[in-house]
Design an enzyme around this catalytic site. Structure first.
Site, PDB file in Angstrom:
ATOM      1  N   HIS A 391       1.269  -0.450 -11.771  1.00 50.74           N
ATOM      2  CA  HIS A 391       2.145  -0.383 -10.601  1.00 50.74           C
ATOM      3  C   HIS A 391       1.395   0.119  -9.375  1.00 50.74           C
ATOM      4  CE1 HIS A 391       6.218   0.455  -8.771  1.00 50.74           C
ATOM      5  NE2 HIS A 391       5.475   1.283  -8.051  1.00 50.74           N
ATOM      6  N   GLU A 392       0.747   1.263  -9.512  1.00 45.04           N
ATOM      7  CA  GLU A 392       0.083   1.867  -8.345  1.00 45.04           C
ATOM      8  C   GLU A 392      -1.137   1.062  -7.899  1.00 45.04           C
ATOM      9  OE1 GLU A 392       1.644   3.914  -6.710  1.00 45.04           O
ATOM     10  OE2 GLU A 392       3.082   4.634  -8.192  1.00 45.04           O
ATOM     11  N   HIS A 395       0.088  -1.580  -5.593  1.00 40.62           N
ATOM     12  CA  HIS A 395       0.160  -1.045  -4.231  1.00 40.62           C
ATOM     13  C   HIS A 395      -1.232  -1.022  -3.591  1.00 40.62           C
ATOM     14  CE1 HIS A 395       4.290   0.225  -4.011  1.00 40.62           C
ATOM     15  NE2 HIS A 395       4.206   1.082  -5.006  1.00 40.62           N
ATOM     16  N   HIS A 398      -2.538  -4.362  -2.572  1.00 41.26           N
ATOM     17  CA  HIS A 398      -1.778  -4.819  -1.415  1.00 41.26           C
ATOM     18  C   HIS A 398      -2.376  -4.198  -0.144  1.00 41.26           C
ATOM     19  CE1 HIS A 398       2.562  -5.558   0.329  1.00 41.26           C
ATOM     20  NE2 HIS A 398       1.620  -6.152   1.022  1.00 41.26           N
TER      21      HIS A 398
END
Length: 601
Positions: A391-392, A395, A398
């Site tokens: 998940h991180e 980020h 991105h």
């Protein structure tokens, strides 16, 4: 009786497992030098007051210097915040963080004239400026975003006063963070054999996932009894946050704090309400899941401390961090080698602060610094921890793409799209893990985790969003937000979202106290909308391959160069419609069907 496990001090954590903050500034002294540079630049920018509509050259010079100041400010805040989060007890970094925030307020105050002056430039004059100074094209989107807020821009004097409120507006979050992460302590949790386990914000969920029901119950009760003892303090802090948001909305002539918040990112208020309504229309699936959980756990009564433990006993093996990295790397093969090369760079060059230490900020996040992203974890070796890593890093990549392919002025993507890339990574990891197993027990365990992602992200975060909406509306109506009123509203929501199949434990009424996202200004709904978009995107990537990846990387690289709804449409998802939410919840229903079938065999 076994010895209580020790949480390490920061100095005891291996250097390889600590993020490389020195990549931003080699020393605190270098940071101080940039702080002084920002102060000088702020003073220089203040001298532009009254001149922005004079000619194209002046506006371009001002915009260039403002961009330079914003880069400096980003670097300063990233460094001080990362240092502060390493150990929230360290006074030096508390002070540096405060100095950075003061510099931000000073910069905002010095440039408070910017918005009304730019708003005052006639449209035909702006177009002439673009023609006369081609360099202004770099700032077209930035200037457009200022000018679209015409109805909410105040006079120069009023804008300066609003800028001066910056530190006060930040105070509720700062106070809550210090209270929750640095000052609040909990009694040890005790397992069925009488062994003690250190209870903290960071260890709580790992205990909730334990097969030991006595440990879960002890951790649950000790956590919420501690919060309950501080309910009036936390209510006062959250009430201050709500009133701060209301002040901002009133001062800028918005109908509500929700409208003010969503207008910042150019997201229609209807998206927020569509999400809540779509979830309400799909409550039957959550009630089915609660009933299935009660049945599979074999308990007479299902309690809230039974919601996180895996439904398949014995499948939850500890996952070393190195193994987690390798699995995440393998799972993202559908994204192509260019994407995975950047992922590997982050793994090998200390982008990540891996383990919990005393005083460290709880939870997990990614911060998109210009030098490279920084990821905070409190890795515990569970399957959930592995998903948090995926998940991180979503980020992080991105941020990496936006910073690489956009100018700094357009690189900072808005929060509405922030949770899409992270959750897309999680969805691809889940598909990878499911594709690797033929064992029915392991498949059931993974499907349970997938179901939990829906429960905790789509349903739970929407419940949080509805709580934020309710307390904001109550405040607008003049209702006092006492601890008792907030507990009452929160408990009613838990009954709505989980139904009659679970015991409505008294302790759950205090859960709102431990949710830091209530200080993020209507942030949490974007976890749910982002999850829905990510489910759609991950399936398109797996189905269509290179074409879908190209569109998706275009989205990652877009920063804030377009409004968020259009950015997502470019990747293949229309979030102005409730359809992606309904499709995601339809998948949730299908997964419940499969789980029921697997466990019946």
């Amino acid at each position: 009786m076994a010895e209580t496990k020790k949480i390490l001090e920061r100095s005891e954590i291996a250097a390889a497992d600590r993020w490389a903050v020195e990549d931003m500034y080699p020393t605190d002294e270098a940071w101080m030098a940039d702080l002084e540079k920002l102060k000088a630049l702020s003073a220089e920018l203040a001298a532009f007051a009254g001149t922005l509509g004079k000619d194209a050259a002046t506006l371009l010079t001002y915009a260039t210097k403002t961009e330079e100041a914003n880069v400096l400010l980003s670097n300063l805040l990233n460094y001080s915040s990362r240092r502060n989060d390493e150990d929230t007890r360290v006074a030096k970094y508390q002070e540096m963080n405060g100095m950075a925030m003061s510099a931000y307020v000073g910069f905002s105050s010095a440039t408070a004239f910017e918005t009304p002056e730019i708003m005052a430039i006639p449209e035909e004059t702006m177009e002439r400026f673009y023609a006369e100074a081609p360099g202004l094209e770099r700032y077209r989107r930035y200037l457009f975003n200022i000018r679209r807020h015409a109805a909410h821009v105040l006079s120069p004097a009023e804008e300066k006063l609003m800028a001066m409120t910056g530190e006060m507006m930040q105070a509720p979050d700062d106070i809550y963070s210090k209270f929750a992460d640095a000052d609040l302590t909990f009694p040890d949790a005790v397992d069925k054999d009488g062994n003690k386990h250190p209870l903290s914000q960071g260890t709580y969920i790992s205990y909730m996932e334990s097969p030991d029901r006595e440990l879960r119950k002890s951790a649950f009760q000790n956590t919420y009894h501690t919060w309950a003892a501080n309910k009036n303090t936390v209510a006062a802090i959250l009430n201050s946050q709500v009133k701060a948001l209301q002040f901002n909305a009133d001062a800028r002539h918005y109908a509500s704090p929700l409208e003010a918040s969503l207008d910042n990112t150019n997201v229609p208020v209807s998206v927020y309400h569509n999400l809540i309504e779509a979830v309400h229309q799909n409550m039957d699936k959550m009630y089915r899941y609660v009933a299935l959980r009660k049945k599979l756990l074999g308990v007479d009564e299902l309690h809230f401390y039974d919601l996180y433990t895996p439904l398949v006993p014995g499948a939850d093996a500890k996952i070393p961090f190195e193994q987690a990295k390798q699995t995440v790397y393998e799972s993202l093969a559908p994204m192509g080698e260019d994407y995975r090369r950047i992922l590997k760079e982050g793994f090998e060059n200390r982008w990540i602060d891996v383990y919990q230490n005393v005083g460290k900020r709880s939870g997990a996040y990614s911060a998109g610094a210009f030098v490279h992203p920084y990821v905070l974890l409190n890795y515990t070796g569970t399957l959930d921890s592995q998903f948090t890593l995926a998940h991180e890093m979503g980020h992080a990549l991105h941020s990496w793409h936006s910073n690489k392919y956009q100018n700094p002025v357009d690189a900072d993507y808005v929060i509405f799209v922030a949770e899409v890339a992270s959750t897309c990574n999680e969805a691809l990891l889940m598909e990878h893990l499911l594709s690797k197993t033929t064992d029915k027990k392991e498949r059931a365990y993974l499907i349970n985790h997938f179901l939990e992602q829906f429960r905790t992200t789509l349903y739970r975060q929407t419940m949080f969003a509805e709580f934020e909406l309710i307390i904001g509306q109550l405040n607008q109506q003049g209702v006092a937000l006492t601890a008792e009123r907030m507990c009452e509203e929160y408990k009613k929501l838990n009954h709505l979202y989980f139904g009659d199949g679970i015991v409505l434990d008294d302790e759950i009424a205090y859960e709102w106290e431990r949710i830091p996202h209530f200080y993020y200004n209507y942030y949490v709904f974007q976890y749910a909308t982002g999850y829905s978009a990510a489910i759609a995107l991950s399936r398109r990537i797996l189905r269509e391959g290179e074409k879908a990846v190209k569109d998706y990387v275009g989205f990652l690289s877009g920063g804030c160069s377009k409004d968020p709804i259009d950015l997502l449409k470019g990747a293949g998802v229309d979030m102005s419609s409730p359809e992606p939410v309904n499709q995601a919840l339809a998948l949730f229903g299908e997964l419940i069907d499969e789980m029921e079938a697997l466990m019946a065999e």
